[in-house]
Motif scaffolding. Structure first.
Motif, PDB file in Angstrom:
ATOM      1  N   LYS A  89      20.390  29.818   9.653  1.00 20.16           N
ATOM      2  CA  LYS A  89      21.552  29.234   8.972  1.00 20.16           C
ATOM      3  C   LYS A  89      22.829  29.300   9.803  1.00 20.16           C
ATOM      4  O   LYS A  89      23.586  28.315   9.851  1.00 20.16           O
ATOM      5  CB  LYS A  89      21.759  29.937   7.618  1.00 20.16           C
ATOM      6  CG  LYS A  89      22.742  29.218   6.713  1.00 20.16           C
ATOM      7  CD  LYS A  89      22.238  27.835   6.322  1.00 20.16           C
ATOM      8  CE  LYS A  89      23.238  27.091   5.462  1.00 20.16           C
ATOM      9  NZ  LYS A  89      22.804  25.708   5.170  1.00 20.16           N
ATOM     10  N   THR A 113      17.572  29.634  -1.388  1.00 16.11           N
ATOM     11  CA  THR A 113      18.567  29.900  -0.360  1.00 16.11           C
ATOM     12  C   THR A 113      19.286  28.589  -0.066  1.00 16.11           C
ATOM     13  O   THR A 113      18.877  27.528  -0.511  1.00 16.11           O
ATOM     14  CB  THR A 113      17.899  30.440   0.917  1.00 16.11           C
ATOM     15  OG1 THR A 113      16.843  29.542   1.299  1.00 16.11           O
ATOM     16  CG2 THR A 113      17.320  31.822   0.693  1.00 16.11           C
ATOM     17  N   GLU A 114      20.356  28.650   0.677  1.00 18.38           N
ATOM     18  CA  GLU A 114      21.186  27.468   0.881  1.00 18.38           C
ATOM     19  C   GLU A 114      20.578  26.536   1.923  1.00 18.38           C
ATOM     20  O   GLU A 114      20.685  26.760   3.125  1.00 18.38           O
ATOM     21  CB  GLU A 114      22.595  27.889   1.326  1.00 18.38           C
ATOM     22  CG  GLU A 114      23.604  26.748   1.303  1.00 18.38           C
ATOM     23  CD  GLU A 114      25.000  27.226   1.632  1.00 18.38           C
ATOM     24  OE1 GLU A 114      25.853  26.358   1.868  1.00 18.38           O
ATOM     25  OE2 GLU A 114      25.229  28.435   1.654  1.00 18.38           O
TER      26      GLU A 114
END
Length: 206
Positions: A89, A113-114
């Motif tokens: 990320k 999660t992003e």
């Protein structure tokens, strides 16, 4: 795992490829089935300006080192995928998860999660117990009631040795906790919660 970065693109998106069921390695292969399907997808995407990362499922290393974890759970695969997302990320402005078969559900759950997009490659649309029941009803309908009974036991969090020997490949006592963990997830319910772009791909003969 293997990270491929396109030479020409600046700030490319990253697609994380997640393999399907069984001891499948980063290229999409098993000991008895080698077609390099994930490797081919990764290389094609990277040639088109998209970075890719694909990784061995944890069970692949365990088999190679003969250190099989009998306590492995479906959630372990999900946590592995989330860890991969967290690792990359900081380095990528856009991350997309692409999961094949069982890896589709793993990737779908890892979208907690992003991430910026989700791709399902021949992913199941129903919980695993419904899929197995459908398969058995077509191939061995005389085992349907036994299968339903065992699944009800697994849903309650218990295990059982009371099943026909012919179903041992599905209900082996050591794999029942894994199956119990897996079947609690309904892909339809989970995908409804996503607020990111989704692409669903399925072959006519998969």
């Amino acid at each position: 795992g293997t990270l491929l970065i396109p030479e020409s693109a600046e700030d490319p998106p990253l697609v994380i490829l997640i393999a399907g069921s069984g001891p499948t390695d980063r290229d999409g292969n098993q000991s008895f089935m080698k077609n390099n399907m994930l490797k081919k997808v990764a290389e094609a995407l990277t040639n088109d300006g998209v970075a890719t990362f694909r990784y061995d499922k944890r069970i692949v290393k365990q088999l190679k080192t003969r250190t099989f974890d009998k306590n492995i759970r479906f959630d372990d695969f999900v946590n592995d995928a989330k860890s991969v997302v967290s690792y990359f990320k900081p380095s990528y402005s856009s991350i997309i998860i692409a999961g094949h078969s069982q890896g589709s559900l793993v990737g779908l759950l890892a979208c907690e999660t992003e991430v910026d997009g989700f791709i399902s490659l021949a992913g199941a649309g129903n919980p695993i117990d419904q899929i197995i029941l459908e398969q058995i009803s077509k191939t061995a309908p005389f085992f349907v009631e036994d299968t339903k009974r065992v699944f009800e036991i697994l849903k309650s969090g218990e295990t059982t040795t009371d099943f026909p020997p012919a179903l041992a490949s599905i209900f082996n006592l050591e794999t029942q906790p894994f199956m119990s963990n897996w079947m609690q997830y309904n892909p339809q319910e989970r995908i409804e919660k996503l607020e990111i772009p989704v692409l669903i791909i399925n072959g006519t003969k998969d």
